[in-house]
Design a protein around this motif. Structure first.
Motif, short mmCIF file in Angstrom:
data_model
loop_
_atom_site.label_atom_id
_atom_site.label_comp_id
_atom_site.label_asym_id
_atom_site.label_seq_id
_atom_site.Cartn_x
_atom_site.Cartn_y
_atom_site.Cartn_z
N SER A 51 45.09 36.22 33.76
CA SER A 51 43.81 35.80 34.33
C SER A 51 42.63 36.50 33.67
O SER A 51 42.70 37.68 33.31
N GLN A 52 41.54 35.77 33.56
CA GLN A 52 40.30 36.33 33.03
C GLN A 52 39.46 37.00 34.12
O GLN A 52 38.57 37.80 33.82
N LYS A 53 39.75 36.68 35.38
CA LYS A 53 38.94 37.20 36.47
C LYS A 53 39.70 38.12 37.41
O LYS A 53 39.12 39.06 37.96
N PHE A 54 40.98 37.86 37.61
CA PHE A 54 41.79 38.75 38.45
C PHE A 54 42.23 39.95 37.64
O PHE A 54 42.85 39.82 36.59
N VAL A 55 41.90 41.14 38.13
CA VAL A 55 42.32 42.36 37.46
C VAL A 55 43.81 42.57 37.70
O VAL A 55 44.40 42.00 38.63
N ASN A 56 44.44 43.40 36.88
CA ASN A 56 45.88 43.65 37.00
C ASN A 56 46.16 44.69 38.08
O ASN A 56 46.70 45.77 37.82
N TYR A 57 45.79 44.31 39.30
CA TYR A 57 45.97 45.16 40.47
C TYR A 57 47.14 44.61 41.27
O TYR A 57 47.15 43.45 41.67
N PHE A 58 48.14 45.46 41.49
CA PHE A 58 49.34 45.02 42.21
C PHE A 58 49.59 45.96 43.38
O PHE A 58 49.94 47.13 43.18
N GLU A 59 49.39 45.46 44.58
CA GLU A 59 49.76 46.23 45.77
C GLU A 59 50.96 45.55 46.40
O GLU A 59 50.85 44.45 46.95
N GLY B 189 30.32 32.71 38.63
CA GLY B 189 29.76 33.78 39.45
C GLY B 189 30.79 34.81 39.89
O GLY B 189 30.43 35.92 40.28
N VAL B 190 32.07 34.45 39.84
CA VAL B 190 33.12 35.43 40.15
C VAL B 190 33.32 36.31 38.92
O VAL B 190 33.70 35.84 37.86
N LYS C 40 30.02 39.04 43.75
CA LYS C 40 30.69 38.79 42.47
C LYS C 40 32.10 39.37 42.39
O LYS C 40 32.85 39.04 41.49
N ASP C 41 32.45 40.26 43.32
CA ASP C 41 33.75 40.93 43.31
C ASP C 41 34.46 40.61 44.63
O ASP C 41 33.86 40.79 45.71
N PHE C 42 35.71 40.16 44.56
CA PHE C 42 36.40 39.68 45.75
C PHE C 42 37.80 40.28 45.87
O PHE C 42 38.51 40.42 44.87
N THR C 43 38.17 40.61 47.11
CA THR C 43 39.51 41.11 47.39
C THR C 43 40.16 40.19 48.41
O THR C 43 39.63 39.99 49.50
N PHE C 44 41.31 39.63 48.04
CA PHE C 44 42.01 38.66 48.90
C PHE C 44 43.04 39.39 49.74
O PHE C 44 43.85 40.18 49.23
#
Length: 435
Positions: free
Chosen positions: A241-249, A216-217, A182-186
């Motif tokens: 986005s409703q599914k992508f968290v505000n994570y910025f690398e 399911g995501v 359910k949790d994905f990192t691209f």
């Protein structure tokens, strides 16, 4: 049933390729003990000096303890980068392969044959064996890189950018959500250039829009944004986005205009800062970056600018790297190399700032209730549970230790509300309050 011991070194992109190999070798039982393994595979990293040393040391250590008649396989970036030299000198290794034959590993082992394909391998529809989690998976977006940073040798052995078809990625995610992930990192070398090799400038925006539609995501994040290919539109899309968290690398490597030009980063200080402040303004955003210290030509003035900016801007996490002189890069030919003792002095100065910023980021969560995935028993103690904030990337961003729970029945891999009571060292400590 024969036994397999696998070591995956370096980045999470390597891990995806390792999982492809595991998918091809499911007739083997995995073992943590190399002494009982019939087959040992080391997926190596060849990025910078310390990573190369770790890869070689791992090979030597595993060879020293392996049982007679076992097979030792050296795969991955280091093997690819120095294939002629290693095959000539490393008699400890039985099978060599690089970055092109991960999906053929079963055939190579069957034939006891080394192989180096001309084409870099990029996962398509191959089944892989996800490791380390029952709810999280890494998704590889592309291979190779079109950037020409002065310090980086990756394009010399990974080649130019080749993106996976979008429908291929969405199908993999659908397959994984059907299995409970359910949790994905691209991940990729340069995620913000995804699909640019196919003439599509906003590939990541399209990806986000498609992933939003997949049932399911529950959450997702993107690693390795490149400054010159990151747009305000992309930042806004992630923030909305409703599914992508505000994570910025976004590895900036430096902030001095002069050094950014020498490093061939394709973008100046003003634009870099504009992107970073836009990321910071996204609600509850989390920012990670990387810095290279001691690149040839880095003056005291350049370094002072870097120190000032890192003191002023609140990154949540910062990776520090000492410049590594790598053959095959343009910086390798530069004459104005920085003495090691100066690099060490500069690293020490920045390390103090990094620790302060990390501590400030952790303290921001004190007395707050956060969403986090439950990972199981903590390695710190059998009496503590371990969790990861929903926004954090696995393994690199931190750990929440749970010493109390108000929930009777809990499940590994589920999302819970955790109230943070204190910060102990580099860990958050809290109470699990609800599901």
């Amino acid at each position: 049933m024969k036994k397999l011991h696998v070591v995956s070194l370096g980045c999470t992109k390597n891990l995806v390729d390792t999982e492809v190999m595991l998918g091809k070798l499911q007739e083997y039982a995995l073992t943590q003990n190399p002494q009982e393994a019939d087959l040992i595979i080391v997926n190596t990293c060849g990025f910078i000096g310390p990573a190369k040393e770790e890869s070689l040391q791992t090979i030597f250590e595993l060879h020293s303890v392996r049982k007679k008649d076992s097979l030792l396989v050296m795969a991955g970036c280091l093997s690819e980068r120095y294939k002629e030299e290693l095959q000539k000198e490393l008699k400890e290794v039985d099978i060599f392969t690089g970055v092109g034959d991960y999906a053929k590993i079963d055939k190579l082992i069957e034939k006891k044959k080394s192989s180096f394909s001309d084409q870099v391998y990029l996962i398509r529809n191959e089944e892989r064996l996800i490791t380390g989690s029952n709810y999280h998976a890494y998704i590889k977006l592309s291979e190779g890189c079109n950037q020409r940073c002065s310090f980086c040798a990756i394009p010399s052995f990974k080649g130019r950018l080749q993106s996976r078809p979008l429908e291929n990625i969405t199908q993999e995610i659908k397959n994984l959500t059907a299995k409970g992930y359910k949790d994905f990192t691209f991940v990729s070398q340069d995620s913000s250039s995804y699909l640019r090799d196919q003439g599509i400038a906003d590939g990541l925006v399209r990806l986000i829009e498609e992933v939003e539609k997949i049932e399911g995501v529950q959450s997702a994040r993107i690693l390795y944004l490149y400054p010159s290919t990151t747009s305000m539109h992309l930042i806004d899309t992630i923030a909305a986005s409703q599914k992508f968290v505000n994570y910025f690398e976004m590895p900036i490597q430096h902030i001095s205009d002069r050094m950014l030009k020498i490093m061939r980063r394709g973008i100046g200080s003003a634009k870099t800062k504009e992107l970073l402040y836009a990321m910071r303004e996204a609600p509850e955003s989390f920012l990670r970056t990387s810095i290279i210290v001691g690149h040839p030509g880095e003056s005291e003035e350049d370094f002072a600018q870097l120190v000032t900016f890192l003191e002023e801007f609140d990154f949540d996490r910062i990776n520090l790297f000492a410049y590594s002189d790598e053959e095959g890069t343009s910086a390798y030919e530069f004459n104005d190399k920085i003495p090691q003792h100066i690099i060490d002095e500069r690293l020490a100065i920045l390390d103090t700032i990094v620790k302060e910023k990390t501590q400030k980021s952790l303290e921001n969560d004190r007395d707050k209730t956060v969403e986090a995935y439950l990972d199981g028993t903590s390695e710190e103690s059998d009496l503590l549970l371990s969790a990861r904030k929903k926004i954090w990337a696995p393994e690199v961003d931190g750990e929440i230790l749970i010493n109390d729970s108000q929930v009777d029945k809990i499940s590994i891999g589920e999302l819970y509300k955790i109230h943070i009571n204190e910060v102990v060292g580099d860990k958050l400590v809290g109470t699990l309050v609800s599901g």
